[in-house]
Design a protein around this motif. Structure first.
Motif, PDB file in Angstrom:
ATOM      1  N   GLU A 158       0.842  -1.185   0.000  1.00  0.00           N
ATOM      2  CA  GLU A 158       0.000   0.000   0.000  1.00  0.00           C
ATOM      3  C   GLU A 158       0.885   1.245   0.000  1.00  0.00           C
ATOM      4  OE1 GLU A 158      -2.234  -0.711   3.542  1.00  0.00           O
ATOM      5  OE2 GLU A 158      -3.748  -1.932   2.512  1.00  0.00           O
ATOM      6  N   ARG A 159       0.272   2.402  -0.131  1.00  0.00           N
ATOM      7  CA  ARG A 159       1.048   3.636  -0.205  1.00  0.00           C
ATOM      8  C   ARG A 159       1.786   3.928   1.101  1.00  0.00           C
ATOM      9  NH1 ARG A 159       0.546   7.137  -4.171  1.00  0.00           N
ATOM     10  NH2 ARG A 159       1.033   8.884  -2.771  1.00  0.00           N
ATOM     11  N   LYS A 160       1.214   3.491   2.215  1.00  0.00           N
ATOM     12  CA  LYS A 160       1.868   3.702   3.503  1.00  0.00           C
ATOM     13  C   LYS A 160       2.225   2.359   4.129  1.00  0.00           C
ATOM     14  CE  LYS A 160      -2.599   4.086   5.845  1.00  0.00           C
ATOM     15  NZ  LYS A 160      -3.457   4.937   6.700  1.00  0.00           N
ATOM     16  N   TYR A 161       3.046   2.418   5.163  1.00  0.00           N
ATOM     17  CA  TYR A 161       3.485   1.198   5.831  1.00  0.00           C
ATOM     18  C   TYR A 161       2.287   0.470   6.439  1.00  0.00           C
ATOM     19  CZ  TYR A 161       6.378  -1.952   8.584  1.00  0.00           C
ATOM     20  OH  TYR A 161       6.981  -3.079   9.112  1.00  0.00           O
TER      21      TYR A 161
ATOM     22  N   GLN B 232      11.120  -0.123   7.234  1.00  0.00           N
ATOM     23  CA  GLN B 232      11.348  -0.544   5.866  1.00  0.00           C
ATOM     24  C   GLN B 232      10.597  -1.833   5.569  1.00  0.00           C
ATOM     25  OE1 GLN B 232      15.483  -0.705   4.822  1.00  0.00           O
ATOM     26  NE2 GLN B 232      15.806   1.476   5.236  1.00  0.00           N
ATOM     27  N   VAL B 233      10.525  -2.169   4.298  1.00  0.00           N
ATOM     28  CA  VAL B 233       9.824  -3.373   3.856  1.00  0.00           C
ATOM     29  C   VAL B 233      10.682  -4.600   4.158  1.00  0.00           C
ATOM     30  CG1 VAL B 233       8.828  -4.591   1.879  1.00  0.00           C
ATOM     31  CG2 VAL B 233       8.667  -2.081   2.018  1.00  0.00           C
TER      32      VAL B 233
ATOM     33  N   THR C 143      10.245   2.471  -0.619  1.00  0.00           N
ATOM     34  CA  THR C 143       9.499   3.066  -1.725  1.00  0.00           C
ATOM     35  C   THR C 143       9.445   4.577  -1.512  1.00  0.00           C
ATOM     36  OG1 THR C 143       7.322   2.987  -0.649  1.00  0.00           O
ATOM     37  CG2 THR C 143       8.059   0.986  -1.779  1.00  0.00           C
ATOM     38  N   ASP C 144       8.744   5.272  -2.383  1.00  0.00           N
ATOM     39  CA  ASP C 144       8.635   6.725  -2.233  1.00  0.00           C
ATOM     40  C   ASP C 144       7.936   7.115  -0.938  1.00  0.00           C
ATOM     41  OD1 ASP C 144       9.855   7.021  -4.664  1.00  0.00           O
ATOM     42  OD2 ASP C 144       7.989   7.272  -5.795  1.00  0.00           O
ATOM     43  N   ASN C 145       7.075   6.215  -0.426  1.00  0.00           N
ATOM     44  CA  ASN C 145       6.296   6.523   0.771  1.00  0.00           C
ATOM     45  C   ASN C 145       6.686   5.696   1.989  1.00  0.00           C
ATOM     46  OD1 ASN C 145       4.355   8.367  -0.609  1.00  0.00           O
ATOM     47  ND2 ASN C 145       3.831   6.499  -1.712  1.00  0.00           N
TER      48      ASN C 145
END
Length: 378
Positions: free
Chosen positions: A162-165, A219-220, A211-213
């Motif tokens: 998703e765009r956020k964590y 982190q992922v 990512t950008d967000n």
């Protein structure tokens, strides 16, 4: 006489829910309530999907008298909690993959389902409802390819983050290519009749940790690349390659045997006998979506169609319609979810140790026999 369909309570507001709810309604189900951990998400989904009741409290949905079927599309950390609570008070349950975070949680789900065997306790592995998968299973059973020697599966898709964590960024919370896409693959292998995995080898990587967000401290850690090998009980070798850093979505399944091969590309199916000069088209997916069924375009085509046919199974099951002997409607029950968890855990261990790992499925505390009893649908 057709029986009345149960009222439905939905947990979760992911893209699959925005596909599922209109299809449920089209098939005659009344969706009475929706839950989300965030009030604004629950309220937005209820408004957009025309659901009369929304809440952030689990019991507010489970205990409703007009809800007899619970559908769970939440983060995996809630799968076991909601499923067990619903089953213990006599509600039918359909739960999204992978069915909890580990074998311990999946085992709780299996035991809760066994307490009330007349209730439906089903995993939402929807790809097994696709016509090309049903036909592939039939042809394999009829020895179209002869003795199976190899199954090769390749999936490429865009990022599932998703765009956020969120939990999708963390493999320990059920995120990643192995958990979300690999679980479907493991289920298909069993559905097609290949047998259980005995040993597995896996290489799981996080190729894009930021990512950008998403970056900085959080982190992922979930895998976006999964390279898998499975040695099945019957001797078949399975190779799986999943890359979730690409654009779009494609899924190819190749089954090779001593007398030919079968290739499922998306919803299509083709094959060739050893003595034939060219491939023959066995099934072509040309079915279009109705406007109400294309409410959400966030899901890949085959996943949307699988969900649609899964709902058709639910309608027939609760309407008292007798399934035909060649019906594609063959659900994955909770013990299948437990087995899949055992394979996923073995793969994670293999990736850590860089070794082949034996698959051990625990049905009882302290059991290490690796045996699973496969329940038939009643």
């Amino acid at each position: 006489m057709a029986l009345a369909l149960p009222g439905v309570g939905v947990f979760g507001t992911c893209p699959a829910v925005y596909t599922l709810v209109p299809v449920l309604r089209d098939k005659g189900f009344l969706v009475q309530a929706i839950w989300s951990g965030r009030k604004q998400d629950a309220e937005a989904a209820a408004s957009k999907l025309c659901i009369p009741f929304f809440t952030t409290q689990i019991d507010d949905v489970v205990l409703r008298k007009d809800v007899d079927l619970i559908i769970i599309f939440t983060p995996p950390s809630l799968h076991s909690q909601i499923s067990v609570k619903a089953l213990r008070i006599g509600k039918h349950v359909v739960c999204d993959r992978p069915g909890g975070l580990n074998q311990t949680e999946s085992l709780r789900m299996v035991r809760a389902a066994a307490y009330y065997p007349t209730l439906l306790a089903m995993m939402a592995f929807s790809l097994r409802f696709l016509p090309n998968m049903s036909l592939m299973k039939k042809l394999i059973k009829e020895n179209y390819v002869g003795q199976i020697t190899l199954c090769d599966i390749r999936i490429v898709c865009e990022s599932m983050l998703e765009r956020k964590y969120s939990w999708l960024c963390d493999s320990a919370m059920g995120g990643g290519a192995l958990s979300l896409l690999g679980s479907n693959v493991i289920d298909l292998l069993h559905y097609l009749g290949f047998g259980k995995a005995v040993r597995v080898h896996a290489n799981l990587r996080t190729l894009i940790p930021t990512t950008d967000n998403i970056g900085g401290i959080r982190q992922v850690s979930s895998d976006d690349l999964a390279v898998l090998q499975l040695q099945l009980a019957g001797g078949t070798l399975v190779t799986v390659f999943i890359n979730s850093d690409m654009a779009g979505f494609s899924q190819d399944i190749v089954v090779c045997g001593t007398d030919g091969y079968l290739v499922a590309q998306g919803g299509d199916l083709k094959g060739r006998k050893t003595r034939e000069l060219r491939d023959e088209v066995l099934y072509l997916d040309v079915e279009d979506f109705n406007s109400s069924e294309s409410f959400s375009s966030a899901l890949p085509r085959i996943h949307m169609k699988g969900l649609m046919r899964m709902v058709s199974f639910l309608r027939d099951r609760f309407s008292g319609v007798e399934p035909q002997t060649d019906s594609i409607y063959e659900p994955a029950l909770f013990d299948q979810g437990l087995y899949i968890q055992s394979v996923i855990e073995a793969m994670r261990k293999s990736s850590e140790t860089r070794q082949w790992v034996k698959v051990v499925t625990s049905q009882e505390e302290g059991s290490d026999s690796g045996e699973t009893s496969w329940s038939s649908y009643a």
